[in-house]
Design a protein around this motif. Structure first.
Motif, PDB file in Angstrom:
ATOM      1  N   THR A   2       0.868  -1.047   0.116  1.00 52.84           N
ATOM      2  CA  THR A   2       0.257  -0.115  -0.187  1.00 52.84           C
ATOM      3  C   THR A   2       1.161   1.376  -0.294  1.00 52.84           C
ATOM      4  OG1 THR A   2      -0.379   0.119   2.285  1.00 52.84           O
ATOM      5  CG2 THR A   2      -1.797  -1.006   1.497  1.00 52.84           C
ATOM      6  N   ASP A   3       0.328   2.201  -0.571  1.00 59.68           N
ATOM      7  CA  ASP A   3       1.357   3.734  -0.249  1.00 59.68           C
ATOM      8  C   ASP A   3       1.560   3.891   0.414  1.00 59.68           C
ATOM      9  OD1 ASP A   3       0.641   3.779  -3.067  1.00 59.68           O
ATOM     10  OD2 ASP A   3      -1.275   5.326  -2.977  1.00 59.68           O
ATOM     11  N   ASP A   4       1.041   4.344   1.991  1.00 57.77           N
ATOM     12  CA  ASP A   4       1.353   3.812   3.376  1.00 57.77           C
ATOM     13  C   ASP A   4       2.242   2.925   4.100  1.00 57.77           C
ATOM     14  OD1 ASP A   4      -0.819   5.348   4.441  1.00 57.77           O
ATOM     15  OD2 ASP A   4      -1.546   4.838   5.095  1.00 57.77           O
ATOM     16  N   GLU A   5       2.356   1.742   3.152  1.00 53.37           N
ATOM     17  CA  GLU A   5       3.271   0.902   3.553  1.00 53.37           C
ATOM     18  C   GLU A   5       4.431   1.590   2.942  1.00 53.37           C
ATOM     19  OE1 GLU A   5       1.504  -3.855   4.363  1.00 53.37           O
ATOM     20  OE2 GLU A   5       1.761  -2.982   2.460  1.00 53.37           O
ATOM     21  N   PHE A   6       4.545   1.742   2.203  1.00 55.28           N
ATOM     22  CA  PHE A   6       5.644   2.138   0.907  1.00 55.28           C
ATOM     23  C   PHE A   6       6.540   3.561   2.035  1.00 55.28           C
ATOM     24  CE2 PHE A   6       7.561   4.658  -2.246  1.00 55.28           C
ATOM     25  CZ  PHE A   6       8.378   4.128  -2.873  1.00 55.28           C
ATOM     26  N   ASP A   7       5.470   4.520   1.784  1.00 55.70           N
ATOM     27  CA  ASP A   7       5.960   5.313   3.020  1.00 55.70           C
ATOM     28  C   ASP A   7       6.630   5.379   4.176  1.00 55.70           C
ATOM     29  OD1 ASP A   7       4.524   6.947   0.703  1.00 55.70           O
ATOM     30  OD2 ASP A   7       3.207   7.917   1.626  1.00 55.70           O
ATOM     31  N   LEU A   8       5.895   4.615   4.797  1.00 57.06           N
ATOM     32  CA  LEU A   8       6.687   3.828   5.918  1.00 57.06           C
ATOM     33  C   LEU A   8       8.396   3.225   5.501  1.00 57.06           C
ATOM     34  CD1 LEU A   8       6.057   4.347   9.187  1.00 57.06           C
ATOM     35  CD2 LEU A   8       5.118   1.911   8.886  1.00 57.06           C
ATOM     36  N   LEU A   9       7.565   2.073   5.062  1.00 53.05           N
ATOM     37  CA  LEU A   9       8.909   2.111   4.665  1.00 53.05           C
ATOM     38  C   LEU A   9      10.377   2.895   4.436  1.00 53.05           C
ATOM     39  CD1 LEU A   9       8.745  -1.586   2.751  1.00 53.05           C
ATOM     40  CD2 LEU A   9       9.694  -1.019   5.529  1.00 53.05           C
ATOM     41  N   ASP A  10       9.584   3.757   3.124  1.00 49.92           N
ATOM     42  CA  ASP A  10      10.570   5.064   3.117  1.00 49.92           C
ATOM     43  C   ASP A  10      11.619   5.949   4.727  1.00 49.92           C
ATOM     44  OD1 ASP A  10      11.409   6.188   0.705  1.00 49.92           O
ATOM     45  OD2 ASP A  10       9.995   7.573   1.053  1.00 49.92           O
ATOM     46  N   GLU A  11      10.827   5.432   5.468  1.00 54.80           N
ATOM     47  CA  GLU A  11      11.724   6.500   6.250  1.00 54.80           C
ATOM     48  C   GLU A  11      12.515   5.674   7.638  1.00 54.80           C
ATOM     49  OE1 GLU A  11      10.864  10.176   7.206  1.00 54.80           O
ATOM     50  OE2 GLU A  11       9.949   9.659   5.433  1.00 54.80           O
ATOM     51  N   LEU A  12      12.189   4.073   6.654  1.00 52.64           N
ATOM     52  CA  LEU A  12      13.524   2.852   8.209  1.00 52.64           C
ATOM     53  C   LEU A  12      14.507   2.363   7.490  1.00 52.64           C
ATOM     54  CD1 LEU A  12      10.277   1.434   8.801  1.00 52.64           C
ATOM     55  CD2 LEU A  12      11.316   3.054  10.962  1.00 52.64           C
ATOM     56  N   ALA A  72      13.558  -1.171   8.712  1.00 53.09           N
ATOM     57  CA  ALA A  72      13.525  -1.932   7.597  1.00 53.09           C
ATOM     58  C   ALA A  72      14.771  -3.277   7.170  1.00 53.09           C
ATOM     59  CB  ALA A  72      13.234  -1.032   6.185  1.00 53.09           C
ATOM     60  N   THR A  73      13.620  -4.429   6.799  1.00 54.18           N
ATOM     61  CA  THR A  73      14.673  -5.416   7.173  1.00 54.18           C
ATOM     62  C   THR A  73      15.297  -5.337   5.795  1.00 54.18           C
ATOM     63  OG1 THR A  73      12.823  -7.221   6.078  1.00 54.18           O
ATOM     64  CG2 THR A  73      13.522  -7.020   7.936  1.00 54.18           C
ATOM     65  N   LYS A  74      16.230  -6.321   4.751  1.00 59.76           N
ATOM     66  CA  LYS A  74      16.523  -6.652   4.202  1.00 59.76           C
ATOM     67  C   LYS A  74      15.180  -6.449   2.727  1.00 59.76           C
ATOM     68  CE  LYS A  74      19.995  -9.226   0.990  1.00 59.76           C
ATOM     69  NZ  LYS A  74      21.032  -9.830   1.080  1.00 59.76           N
ATOM     70  N   MET A  75      14.554  -7.783   3.368  1.00 65.11           N
ATOM     71  CA  MET A  75      13.049  -7.606   2.806  1.00 65.11           C
ATOM     72  C   MET A  75      12.725  -6.970   2.328  1.00 65.11           C
ATOM     73  SD  MET A  75      10.651 -11.169   2.590  1.00 65.11           S
ATOM     74  CE  MET A  75      10.602 -11.132   4.489  1.00 65.11           C
ATOM     75  N   GLY A  76      12.262  -6.263   3.254  1.00 65.46           N
ATOM     76  CA  GLY A  76      10.777  -4.559   3.113  1.00 65.46           C
ATOM     77  C   GLY A  76      12.046  -3.833   2.042  1.00 65.46           C
ATOM     78  N   LEU A  77      13.880  -3.643   2.020  1.00 70.71           N
ATOM     79  CA  LEU A  77      14.454  -2.936   1.424  1.00 70.71           C
ATOM     80  C   LEU A  77      13.975  -3.461  -0.343  1.00 70.71           C
ATOM     81  CD1 LEU A  77      17.273  -1.934   3.639  1.00 70.71           C
ATOM     82  CD2 LEU A  77      15.055  -0.453   2.977  1.00 70.71           C
TER      83      LEU A  77
END
Length: 83
Positions: A2-12, A72-77
């Protein structure tokens, strides 16, 4: 993702506190912890009780999320960068 998940990962990309995320994103508590919970369930983020202490196992982000730091984890990145 989702856009929220993307935006949050962007900060991590670096370890961040709950307060930093809340202030930077301007989200209310329920939105932030719901998104963190989704990312945690997908193993896209890790939780830390202190900057050098990772939390393993089940966490209750609704109750304790404001106490944690996130990264963020490696998988998340990899997922974040694939979009």
């Amino acid at each position: 993702m989702t856009d929220d998940e993307f935006d949050l990962l962007d900060e991590l990309y670096f370890l961040q506190s709950y307060e930093y995320l809340k202030e930077t994103l301007g989200w209310e508590h329920s939105r932030l912890v719901a998104t963190l919970d989704l990312l945690y369930a997908k193993e896209f983020v890790k939780c830390y009780s202190a900057p050098d202490t990772e939390v393993f196992g089940e966490v209750n982000l609704e109750r304790d999320g404001h106490r944690f730091y996130y990264l963020a984890t490696k998988m998340g990145l990899l997922k974040h960068n694939a979009l």
